[in-house]
Scaffold this motif. Sequence first.
Motif, mmCIF file in Angstrom:
data_model
loop_
_atom_site.group_PDB
_atom_site.id
_atom_site.type_symbol
_atom_site.label_atom_id
_atom_site.label_comp_id
_atom_site.label_asym_id
_atom_site.label_seq_id
_atom_site.Cartn_x
_atom_site.Cartn_y
_atom_site.Cartn_z
ATOM 1 N N PRO A 66 26.209 16.977 53.141
ATOM 2 C CA PRO A 66 26.265 15.637 53.741
ATOM 3 C C PRO A 66 26.509 14.515 52.731
ATOM 4 N N GLU A 67 25.883 14.583 51.550
ATOM 5 C CA GLU A 67 26.048 13.525 50.556
ATOM 6 C C GLU A 67 27.472 13.491 50.017
ATOM 7 N N MET A 68 28.057 14.683 49.798
ATOM 8 C CA MET A 68 29.436 14.736 49.311
ATOM 9 C C MET A 68 30.424 14.303 50.403
ATOM 10 N N TRP A 69 30.133 14.651 51.649
ATOM 11 C CA TRP A 69 30.977 14.193 52.759
ATOM 12 C C TRP A 69 30.994 12.658 52.794
ATOM 13 N N LYS A 70 29.813 12.055 52.599
ATOM 14 C CA LYS A 70 29.716 10.588 52.605
ATOM 15 C C LYS A 70 30.622 10.004 51.515
ATOM 16 N N ARG A 71 30.569 10.591 50.323
ATOM 17 C CA ARG A 71 31.434 10.136 49.220
ATOM 18 C C ARG A 71 32.914 10.311 49.582
ATOM 19 N N PHE A 72 33.227 11.434 50.179
ATOM 20 C CA PHE A 72 34.609 11.712 50.569
ATOM 21 C C PHE A 72 35.092 10.678 51.583
ATOM 22 N N TRP A 73 34.299 10.440 52.613
ATOM 23 C CA TRP A 73 34.695 9.516 53.678
ATOM 24 C C TRP A 73 34.872 8.096 53.137
ATOM 25 N N GLU A 74 34.016 7.701 52.213
ATOM 26 C CA GLU A 74 34.123 6.360 51.629
ATOM 27 C C GLU A 74 35.369 6.224 50.756
ATOM 28 N N THR A 75 35.838 7.344 50.203
ATOM 29 C CA THR A 75 37.037 7.319 49.356
ATOM 30 C C THR A 75 38.316 7.241 50.189
ATOM 31 N N CYS A 76 38.270 7.760 51.411
ATOM 32 C CA CYS A 76 39.456 7.764 52.273
ATOM 33 C C CYS A 76 39.868 6.336 52.633
ATOM 34 N N GLY A 77 41.176 6.116 52.741
ATOM 35 C CA GLY A 77 41.684 4.852 53.254
ATOM 36 C C GLY A 77 41.827 4.938 54.763
ATOM 37 N N LYS A 78 41.528 3.834 55.453
ATOM 38 C CA LYS A 78 41.676 3.803 56.910
ATOM 39 C C LYS A 78 42.703 2.738 57.261
ATOM 40 N N THR A 79 43.808 3.164 57.820
ATOM 41 C CA THR A 79 44.917 2.257 58.092
ATOM 42 C C THR A 79 44.975 1.905 59.568
ATOM 43 N N GLY A 80 45.064 0.602 59.825
ATOM 44 C CA GLY A 80 45.240 0.145 61.202
ATOM 45 C C GLY A 80 46.616 -0.482 61.325
ATOM 46 N N GLY A 81 46.645 -1.807 61.411
ATOM 47 C CA GLY A 81 47.924 -2.511 61.460
ATOM 48 C C GLY A 81 48.714 -2.129 62.693
ATOM 49 N N GLU A 82 50.017 -1.964 62.517
ATOM 50 C CA GLU A 82 50.889 -1.677 63.653
ATOM 51 C C GLU A 82 51.027 -0.186 63.909
ATOM 52 N N VAL A 237 50.637 2.302 54.199
ATOM 53 C CA VAL A 237 50.259 1.036 53.561
ATOM 54 C C VAL A 237 48.918 0.573 54.126
ATOM 55 N N ARG A 238 47.901 0.537 53.274
ATOM 56 C CA ARG A 238 46.565 0.141 53.689
ATOM 57 C C ARG A 238 46.317 -1.314 53.306
ATOM 58 N N SER A 239 45.549 -2.007 54.111
ATOM 59 C CA SER A 239 45.364 -3.451 53.902
ATOM 60 C C SER A 239 44.504 -3.764 52.682
ATOM 61 N N GLY A 240 43.481 -2.957 52.422
ATOM 62 C CA GLY A 240 42.481 -3.301 51.417
ATOM 63 C C GLY A 240 43.009 -3.453 50.006
ATOM 64 N N ASP A 241 44.041 -2.684 49.657
ATOM 65 C CA ASP A 241 44.515 -2.661 48.270
ATOM 66 C C ASP A 241 45.844 -3.386 48.050
ATOM 67 N N MET A 242 46.363 -4.037 49.086
ATOM 68 C CA MET A 242 47.741 -4.514 49.017
ATOM 69 C C MET A 242 47.982 -5.628 48.001
ATOM 70 N N ASP A 243 46.923 -6.291 47.550
ATOM 71 C CA ASP A 243 47.101 -7.400 46.608
ATOM 72 C C ASP A 243 46.724 -7.033 45.177
ATOM 73 N N ASP A 244 46.395 -5.779 44.946
ATOM 74 C CA ASP A 244 45.929 -5.369 43.615
ATOM 75 C C ASP A 244 47.027 -4.599 42.888
ATOM 76 N N PRO A 245 47.691 -5.237 41.889
ATOM 77 C CA PRO A 245 48.808 -4.575 41.197
ATOM 78 C C PRO A 245 48.357 -3.383 40.345
ATOM 79 N N ASN A 246 47.038 -3.239 40.145
ATOM 80 C CA ASN A 246 46.535 -2.103 39.359
ATOM 81 C C ASN A 246 46.383 -0.833 40.196
ATOM 82 N N VAL A 247 46.520 -0.972 41.521
ATOM 83 C CA VAL A 247 46.444 0.183 42.413
ATOM 84 C C VAL A 247 47.863 0.562 42.821
ATOM 85 N N GLN A 248 48.125 1.851 42.933
ATOM 86 C CA GLN A 248 49.442 2.304 43.370
ATOM 87 C C GLN A 248 49.357 2.971 44.740
#
Length: 403
Positions: A66-82, A237-248
């Motif tokens: 369960p603890e590792m699943w929590k870490r995994f889920w938090e690492t995943c990106g969740k995309t909404g948008g269109e 394309v996920r919303s959370g990281d779109m303005d950070d040039p250090n993330v690819q």
Amino acid sequence: MAVSTRKPILISGAGLASLLLAQSLLRASIPFLIFERDSSFSFRAQGYRLRLSSEGLNAIESALEPEMWKRFWETCGKTGGEGFGTIDAKTGLRVPEPPDDNKNDKPKVPKETLTSRGGKIVGISRGEMRKLFASGCEPFIHWSHRVTSYELTPSGVHAVFADGSKSVEGEMLIGGEGIYSKVAKQVSQGKLKVYDTGARGIHGQAPTTAFKGLGEGVWRMVDDSNPKGRCSVITNVRSGDMDDPNVQFGWTMGAQPGVIKVPNDDGAMIGTPAAEIVKELTADWHPRLKPLFDEMDVSEAAFWKITCSTPAGVPEWPNEPRVTVIGDAAHSMTPAGGIGANTAVQDSALLGRLIAEAGGYSDGVTAAYEKQMRVYGSEAVGISYGLATVGFGISIDENSKTV
């Protein structure tokens, strides 16, 4: 019985399916050893993202603590948008989705389902996923060990390596080393085959700021103007990281046979040769899309062959109680629909649960696993192939070229 006195489960390959299986064994206190041909996790590009289906997420959640699943889920990106959209690569305009065709005179093409939890599209990069699944398994990974065959003994099995040396005796051997698996060929007596569809792809990455012209969503950019055939690129394309040039963010290009000419057909080649082909193919694409390729991280560009198991599904072979295969070694798929990795983690969760329930090796474990795997694995191969016949213009049968 103390765990240390037991023979380990031997696992060939340290990819996603193998590592998730190892997590199941770790959780059940069943000893294992992993043998990986590469010298480290950083040996090859790992950047492209995987879309996780409901089935894939459920399998991963069932296998992890369960603890590792929590870490995994938090690492995943969740995309909404269109959501999911197709863009004409030349005009930069969104292409309307064709209406459902209920006529019976056309073969049904499976629909892609992208959302998996909470109405969101869930994704994670292959490298991040591999790193998480490896957590706690590192002491049991033997690097630079390429498994080329196995030898059964009266009470176990040895993995045989490329230099002729052998592993310790294990209770079982699980082949999870991908499309070139020697374990798969041996255990299936040659029945497991991987076909070269002739289509080729290139993976690339760019700073997230290059994706701002697209906006949030999962996008497929399609170019039908090349006389040699269709070329398309898909990205998440996920919303959370779109303005950070250090993330690819990553993108994946796929093309019909003959469009991407890999030098010497060397699929292991990475970097400048792959990047130059992408830039040439996208030279006249719309300015809204161009930053993805103009600003790409050249060192991360990598070729890949688009392969597939026979569309007839996972074949039957005489069961070997101590040896079986998971992931791409059991059922190679095209990238269409992002189904391959989701099916691979189902293998890991199912086999891991069966081994854990048996407390290790038991005579019927691999037979029970293979019976269930053939059902969902064959269905997944069929869907993947059906989508690829449209997207990549491929056609294979039992007589096609194998890899």
